[in-house]
Each structure stands twice: as C-alpha cells, then as structure tokens.
Design an enzyme around this catalytic site. Structure first.
Site, PDB file in Angstrom:
ATOM      1  N   ASP A  43       3.579 -47.672-121.215  1.00 52.89           N
ATOM      2  CA  ASP A  43       4.785 -46.881-121.447  1.00 52.89           C
ATOM      3  C   ASP A  43       4.676 -45.553-120.695  1.00 52.89           C
ATOM      4  O   ASP A  43       3.787 -44.753-120.980  1.00 52.89           O
ATOM      5  CB  ASP A  43       4.962 -46.599-122.941  1.00 52.89           C
ATOM      6  N   LYS A  77      11.250 -43.884-118.079  1.00 51.22           N
ATOM      7  CA  LYS A  77      12.430 -43.288-118.727  1.00 51.22           C
ATOM      8  C   LYS A  77      13.114 -42.262-117.832  1.00 51.22           C
ATOM      9  O   LYS A  77      12.434 -41.501-117.123  1.00 51.22           O
ATOM     10  CB  LYS A  77      12.016 -42.613-120.045  1.00 51.22           C
TER      11      LYS A  77
END
Ligand code: A2P
Length: 316
Positions: A43, A77
């Site tokens: 992530d 992101k």
C-alpha cells in the site's frame, strides 16, 4: 494467503504492507525484505513521499528474480491537490514513473477533500477547495478515464463515509472497488462495512495497530494504546502470539484486507503469519466489545477555522 474479490474482476491479498511513515532511506530495504518474506500486497501513496525509493526496490527485486510484477498487488493514492479533472492523470503518471510501473493494481482517491494545486497541507483556509468547487464526481470521472486507458486495474476511494460511498456509487460508471479507512477494534466501522458490502465495495483497514508511530501533530492527549489493551493481550497469550497478530487476525476474519506498517523484519514476518490465524467466535465477540467509535486520525487537519469542511460532514 486469503484473497478478496474486487468489483470488476480480480482479487487482492488479505494482508499487505503499509508504507505510510516508512522513511525514505529505510523503505527500500524494507520492501526487498517484505518480498523475500512473502508479501505480495503493498500500500503506497504519493503523499508518503517515498514512492521513488519503493519503485527502485521493486525494480531490484524483479532484476534479482525475487518476484514478477504480475504477482504483486500495488495500491497508490491521488493526493488532494490533484482532484481537478486535468490534474488526475498527470498525478497518476507521476506515481507510475516513481514506482517504475506501467499500471497500478488499485488507485484510490486519498481523501474526499480538495486542496489548491501544490498545497500539500492547508496552511490557511484558502488552500482548501470546497466540494462544490471540485466535486468528487469530477475527480472520479477522471480516475475512470485512467482506468479505461489501462493506467490502473481498479479504482477506489479512501476515508469515505457510507453516505459519500452511496452518493458516488449512484453516479459512478466504473464500480468503486475499495474504500480504505481507519479500522481497528476501537473503530470497528460496522455500519460502514455493511453499507460498503451492499454496494460491492471492499473495505481495507488502515492503522490496524492504532498507528503508534503516527506523527506528533496527529496525537491527542489521552489517546488509548490499542496494542496494550488487556483484553487483546489476554487473547494473544491464549494463542501464544503477539497482540498485533490478534488485531490483524480479527481484521482478516471480518472480511477486510489489512495493511500494517512495519520496518522490522521480525514484525513483518509476524504480521504476515497473522493472516492465517483463526479466532473462535467468543474471542471475535470479546474484541467487538471494544468498539468505541474512536479515531486516531480524526481528519481535524481538514477542518481548521474558516475551512469549507467540517468533521461532521467528513464522517457523518
Ligand atoms: P515498526 O515499523 O518499528 O515495526 P499501523 O500499521 O497501525 O500504522 O502501526 C504501525 C506501527 O506499529 C509502527 O510503529 C510499527 O513499528 C508497529 N508495529 C508493526 N508491527 C508490529 C508488531 N507485530 N508488534 C508491535 N508493533 C508493531
């Protein structure tokens, strides 16, 4: 490793390595070690300021034959200062260049909050743009275009309330694959989980250990120490494992994916092993009793005086 199916096809490994707070200078060797230990889900985010080093570590791992790109599931992101339609693709392209990838497995809108271009964090209310000025659907449409062009396999969001998920899902052409939110026994998010499930949105738990190394500006006096909770400690001793492993097993058993951050090989190994630990329903229920609706990352940095954002609107 258990996998979760995602809307639109494909799946993600239940446990991945978080890279928020992994410093540039240390994160590269951490990624290499994680791959050797068997991590396949990572992530990342542009805002973590370490994607270039992570990308180089992936390249080195590919060159060494440790793993292949297609065996990894990598999330990144979009930062808040790139929510305008014209800014989304360049931001994703920058992340891809840093990570040295042709595509991401999952690209998330980091927050339902827009900042003026180039503003990393609000220094004054003028840095915050309202959702009337930059609607979430504008950002989402641009993310949909990136997916259609093959820059990412799935798109999703982060820090979205159930209401925001439902509003966006009603307008979206490509389904929301995932919502990544703070989630741990002090913030069990039952309602959000149910409402995401009803919309086919997978939920990923961030700060699953209570983020004890979060920066001082995000600490409030009296914040509870999740890893030190006696009920968690008691269950851990019963299984002969660490409290962190109980927190992670709880998350996976509830059907959420989970992304503990660690820069320590022994703890990384421990965390990975937790994904296969099974807790009996009595222990799952005992942990459920700890829910206090408590946020470590409460988003108050988006709601200074004069901001178009309020905490009630953010989470309500
Ligand atoms: P470290 O990186 O030194 O291992 P979160 O994922 O909730 O943000 O929490 C990350 C924090 O938890 C970091 O301080 C990390 O320290 C620590 N941590 C990670 N894994 C474990 C573990 N198995 N036991 C105790 N602390 C852990």
């Amino acid at each position: 490793m258990k996998h979760y199916d995602l809307a639109g096809g494909g799946s993600m490994p239940a446990l991945g390595l978080g890279t928020w707070k992994s410093e540039a200078g240390e994160v590269g060797p951490v990624i290499r070690e994680a791959i050797r230990l068997g991590y396949r889900h990572f992530d990342c985010a542009a805002a973590y300021m370490n994607e270039a080093e992570i990308g180089q570590a992936f390249q080195d791992a590919f060159a060494a034959g440790d793993v292949k790109r297609e065996d990894l599931f990598v999330t990144s992101k979009l930062w808040n200062d790139s929510h305008r339609e014209a800014d989304v693709r360049p931001a994703l392209e920058k992340t891809l260049a840093d990570l040295q990838f042709d595509y991401l497995d999952l690209y998330l809108m980091h927050w339902p909050v827009a900042l003026a271009p180039g503003a990393f964090f609000p220094q004054s209310p003028a840095d915050l743009l309202s959702l009337d000025e930059v609607p979430l659907i504008e950002t989402w449409r641009a993310m949909e275009a990136c997916q259609k062009d093959g820059l990412c396999k799935h798109i999703g969001v982060s820090n979205f309330s159930a209401r925001k998920i439902e509003e966006l899902a009603d307008q979206a052409t490509i389904p929301i694959a995932a919502n990544q939110v703070e989630l741990h026994p002090y913030l069990a998010q039952d309602d959000l989980l149910q409402r995401c499930e009803a919309r086919g949105v997978h939920v990923t738990a961030y700060s699953p250990l209570g983020s004890p190394d979060r920066p001082d500006v995000l600490k409030k006096s009296g914040d509870p120490d999740l890893l030190a909770h006696p009920a968690i400690g008691e269950i851990a001793s019963r299984h002969g494992v660490s409290p962190a492993q109980i927190l992670l097993a709880w998350a996976v058993q509830r059907g959420t994916s989970v992304i503990p951050k660690s820069v320590n090989a022994e703890r990384m190994q421990q965390n990975l092993e937790a994904a296969t630990l099974e807790l009996p329903s009595g222990e799952m229920n005992a942990i459920a009793m700890l829910d206090a609706g408590y946020r470590y990352i409460d988003g108050s940095f988006w709601a200074p005086e004069g901001s178009p954002y309020t905490l009630e609107d953010l989470w309500g």
